[in-house]
Design an enzyme around this catalytic site. Structure first.
Site, PDB file in Angstrom:
ATOM      1  N   LYS A   1     144.202 105.757 -36.793  1.00  0.00           N
ATOM      2  CA  LYS A   1     144.116 107.412 -35.560  1.00  0.00           C
ATOM      3  C   LYS A   1     145.251 108.049 -34.426  1.00  0.00           C
ATOM      4  CE  LYS A   1     139.824 108.818 -37.319  1.00  0.00           C
ATOM      5  NZ  LYS A   1     138.267 109.315 -37.155  1.00  0.00           N
TER       6      LYS A   1
ATOM      7  N   GLU B   1     134.491 110.764 -38.118  1.00  0.00           N
ATOM      8  CA  GLU B   1     134.391 111.557 -36.703  1.00  0.00           C
ATOM      9  C   GLU B   1     135.784 112.561 -36.619  1.00  0.00           C
ATOM     10  OE1 GLU B   1     135.134 109.158 -33.472  1.00  0.00           O
ATOM     11  OE2 GLU B   1     135.105 111.017 -32.457  1.00  0.00           O
TER      12      GLU B   1
ATOM     13  N   ARG C   1     137.237  96.582 -43.651  1.00  0.00           N
ATOM     14  CA  ARG C   1     138.526  97.465 -43.326  1.00  0.00           C
ATOM     15  C   ARG C   1     139.938  97.111 -45.148  1.00  0.00           C
ATOM     16  NH1 ARG C   1     139.062 101.541 -39.730  1.00  0.00           N
ATOM     17  NH2 ARG C   1     137.467 101.120 -38.402  1.00  0.00           N
TER      18      ARG C   1
HETATM   19  P1  ATP Z   1     137.744 105.472 -35.023  1.00  0.00           P
HETATM   20  O1  ATP Z   1     138.587 104.472 -34.639  1.00  0.00           O
HETATM   21  O2  ATP Z   1     138.401 107.105 -34.701  1.00  0.00           O
HETATM   22  O3  ATP Z   1     136.297 105.360 -35.279  1.00  0.00           O
HETATM   23  P2  ATP Z   1     137.566 105.566 -38.052  1.00  0.00           P
HETATM   24  O4  ATP Z   1     139.412 104.937 -39.300  1.00  0.00           O
HETATM   25  O5  ATP Z   1     136.758 104.694 -38.174  1.00  0.00           O
HETATM   26  O6  ATP Z   1     138.484 105.484 -36.650  1.00  0.00           O
HETATM   27  P3  ATP Z   1     136.365 107.272 -39.126  1.00  0.00           P
HETATM   28  O7  ATP Z   1     136.156 108.143 -38.883  1.00  0.00           O
HETATM   29  O8  ATP Z   1     134.930 106.733 -38.056  1.00  0.00           O
HETATM   30  O9  ATP Z   1     137.248 106.139 -38.227  1.00  0.00           O
HETATM   31  O10 ATP Z   1     135.944 106.936 -39.829  1.00  0.00           O
HETATM   32  C1  ATP Z   1     134.399 107.188 -41.059  1.00  0.00           C
HETATM   33  C2  ATP Z   1     134.389 106.340 -42.140  1.00  0.00           C
HETATM   34  O11 ATP Z   1     135.845 105.529 -43.076  1.00  0.00           O
HETATM   35  C3  ATP Z   1     134.118 105.261 -41.627  1.00  0.00           C
HETATM   36  O12 ATP Z   1     132.538 104.415 -42.191  1.00  0.00           O
HETATM   37  C4  ATP Z   1     134.609 103.616 -41.241  1.00  0.00           C
HETATM   38  O13 ATP Z   1     134.193 102.509 -41.703  1.00  0.00           O
HETATM   39  C5  ATP Z   1     135.455 104.200 -42.583  1.00  0.00           C
HETATM   40  N1  ATP Z   1     137.193 103.658 -42.677  1.00  0.00           N
HETATM   41  C6  ATP Z   1     137.878 103.897 -41.298  1.00  0.00           C
HETATM   42  N2  ATP Z   1     139.433 102.909 -42.148  1.00  0.00           N
HETATM   43  C7  ATP Z   1     139.067 102.011 -43.409  1.00  0.00           C
HETATM   44  C8  ATP Z   1     139.160 101.235 -43.801  1.00  0.00           C
HETATM   45  N3  ATP Z   1     140.915 100.960 -43.411  1.00  0.00           N
HETATM   46  N4  ATP Z   1     139.095 100.720 -44.282  1.00  0.00           N
HETATM   47  C9  ATP Z   1     137.846 101.409 -45.325  1.00  0.00           C
HETATM   48  N5  ATP Z   1     136.796 101.803 -44.847  1.00  0.00           N
HETATM   49  C10 ATP Z   1     137.212 102.179 -44.009  1.00  0.00           C
HETATM   50 MG    MG Z   2     134.856 104.959 -36.716  1.00  0.00          MG
END
Ligand code: ATP
Ligand code: MG
Length: 568
Positions: A280, A43, A270
């Site tokens: 974020k 996002e 994660r």
């Molecule tokens: P938000 O709370 O804004 O959704 P987010 O960290 O999930 O934050 P996204 O932009 O939705 O951000 O993440 C993009 C991709 O990265 C998603 O598929 C998410 O699952 C993966 N991702 C985010 N954080 C992690 C992490 N700590 N470890 C592994 N994958 C991650």
């Molecule tokens: Mg997310």
């Protein structure tokens, strides 16, 4: 990604992780005609961090391994938090990591019309309705995991009225928040997400791509699964919190399409890093309130921060590989990331001499204005890196901490009456010390042994216990060097219920050293160049550096001193 490189880094026999096992079983069964298409779906509401990097490496890595492809799709359904600046940074980060998405960049906003048409289709089929209740009421009616929800009084509206209201929502006739479109599923479902979830909300906010075209925006849950479907994604790999969303994604597709094909969602845990935060929202707060110097501050766990600190894409890919994938959430120690940086930088970073906290050395028996050139290796790990010449002269700088007047027995650096070698040059001996009024060492008066020149003196091979780095005083150039430490003092700053994460910020996380002395060849160093300062660590030229005002960031020390310090 450079395939030769990844082969070299991979252990010879590696067992498959659970996602690879699933993919291989499906390929063997001929599913999706052997096609593998993954995606990375950020996002655009912030910069990417090291957790995202592991997800990028996973998705693009699987595509590469199985002859497939990987899409890059922005899940841009919330214009109030999204910004083109984030899009640009994400594109740059993915490319920098060494990956290329298939075809054009995709956007969920490309599917807004299709999603809207599908919503009308659901209304006509009696599967969706417009609810006029405020958000708080809807949320209160959802019940709890143990109690069923309460049906909205608008749940029984007929299709014609729903369609009319939904179209008027779209046409901007109603204020933000006054109505929503909900899926009509089951207010008693044990999965709370299936209790008539919201599909659309009214937001009079311009979207950075679709402008003012829409004033209703689809919810993420109504968008994500269909976007995967529309792109033909075979494996939708996501983090564990989406496991409970999977039945909802499937429910939407079951209402809307009749193909056998479905994207298969696979969840993994994660990856979190110790001594930092990965949310974020928290990272944004650090940036907005000025606790750090932007998203790419070298202390940030962002990809851009790691890049500015001097990390290489190879080191981050190695980290992702070592961390692997699992179903269980883990906190990875920061020192693993640093280990990966050293692994790669050791192979590629040219060695140079830099004195961070200089003290003057005068070789009293060396001719006054003479300069000679000594030859030193550029990288002992890489014979092709060759050698270079360094000017050597009567006055030099060495590191202040490399001298001790009252030295303990095991101190093999400079002390009065003891011989040490100046790397690549001569053996020298300190004879006396001159101090200022405060008792601080000003100058070390030494003698050199002319026969001990490295490489070619009659005593060139004579061994002494200590070898020091140095630079010639008259040839040295000056630079600023920034030493970074962990951004937080606590292993899990976000994990405290009753304390704000910012209370754990490490107030000593940045030390700026001015007037460091560097070997003269470094005048040509440019932003992004990486070096090993011998005996000190790996350093990278900062983006704000200029030829007249060189600034270096320490990427990482040569050894993991931090965990030792902590153990004390
Ligand atoms: P938000 O709370 O804004 O959704 P987010 O960290 O999930 O934050 P996204 O932009 O939705 O951000 O993440 C993009 C991709 O990265 C998603 O598929 C998410 O699952 C993966 N991702 C985010 N954080 C992690 C992490 N700590 N470890 C592994 N994958 C991650
Ligand atoms: Mg997310």
């Amino acid at each position: 990604m450079d395939s030769k490189h990844s082969e070299a880094e991979e252990p010879e026999v590696k067992s498959l992780n659970f996602i690879e096992q699933i993919i291989e079983e499906e390929l063997a069964a001929g599913k999706n005609d052997g096609r593998v298409l993954t995606r990375f779906p950020p996002e655009p509401n912030g910069y990417l961090h090291i957790g995202h990097a592991t997800s990028i490496c996973l998705n693009f890595g699987l595509a590469a391994k199985y002859n497939g492809k990987c899409n890059l799709r922005f899940d841009d359904t919330n214009p109030s938090k999204e910004d083109p600046e984030y899009i640009d940074s994400i594109l740059a980060d993915v490319r920098w990591l060494g990956f290329q998405w298939d075809g054009e960049v995709r956007y969920a906003s490309d599917y807004f019309q299709q999603l809207y048409d599908w919503a009308e289709q659901m209304i006509l089929a009696g599967k969706a309705y417009v609810d006029d209740q405020p958000a708080e009421v809807i949320s209160a009616q959802r019940g709890t995991p143990t109690e069923p929800g309460v049906e909205s009084p608008y749940r029984g509206r007929d299709a014609a009225e729903n369609l009319d209201l939904f179209r008027r929502m779209k046409n901007g006739e109603f204020p933000a928040g006054s109505r929503v479109l909900r899926a009509k599923i089951d207010m008693t479902s044990s999965n709370m997400l299936l209790r008539d979830p919201i599909m659309y909300r009214i937001m009079h906010v311009a979207h950075y791509r679709t402008g003012d075209q829409w004033c209703i925006y689809p919810m993420y849950d109504y968008t994500h699964g269909q976007s995967d479907y529309l792109e033909g994604i075979t494996h939708s790999i996501c983090t564990l919190e989406f496991e409970v969303h999977r039945p909802l994604y499937n429910w939407f597709l079951d209402q809307l399409v009749d193909t056998v094909y479905r994207p298969r969602q696979i969840e993994f845990a994660r990856r979190n890093l110790s001594y930092t935060v990965m949310s974020k929202r928290m990272l944004l707060e650090l940036v907005q309130k000025g606790y750090v110097d932007g998203w790419d501050d070298p202390r940030m766990p962002t990809i851009s921060g790691l890049r500015r600190a001097g990390y290489t894409p190879e080191s981050i890919r190695l980290f992702a590989e070592k961390v692997g994938v699992a179903r269980r959430e883990i906190v990875v120690d920061m020192s693993l990331l640093e280990f990966c940086a050293r692994e790669h930088l050791n192979k590629i970073a040219p060695r140079v001499m830099a004195v961070l906290d200089p003290v003057r050395v005068v070789l009293e028996n060396y001719p006054g204005d003479h300069t000679e050139w000594v030859e030193v290796e550029n990288n002992p790990e890489d014979a092709s890196a060759g050698t270079r010449l360094l000017p050597f002269s009567r006055e030099l700088f060495i590191e202040r901490e490399d001298f001790m007047e009252e030295a303990p027995k095991k101190f093999f650096r400079m002390t009065i009456g003891n011989e040490v070698r100046l790397k690549g040059a001569y053996i020298v001996k300190c004879e006396r010390v001159e101090k200022d009024a405060e008792g601080r060492v000003q100058t070390l008066f030494c003698t050199y042994d002319a026969g001990t020149r490295s490489g070619d003196g009659p005593d060139s091979g004579r061994k002494v216990k200590g070898t020091l780095h140095w630079v010639s005083a008259k040839a040295a150039i000056e630079a600023e060097v920034r030493l970074y430490d962990r951004l937080f003092k606590d292993e899990d700053p976000a994990g405290h219920k009753d304390a704000d994460f910012k209370t754990f910020l490490n107030e000593h996380s940045l030390r700026v050293l001015k007037h460091c002395k560097l070997e003269p060849g470094l005048h040509a160093a440019r932003p992004g160049d990486r070096f090993q300062f011998q005996r000190l660590g790996y350093f990278c030229v900062d983006k704000s550096s200029t030829p007249d005002g060189l600034i270096f960031n320490r990427t990482v020390g040569l050894k993991d001193t931090w965990s030792k310090q902590n153990a004390r």
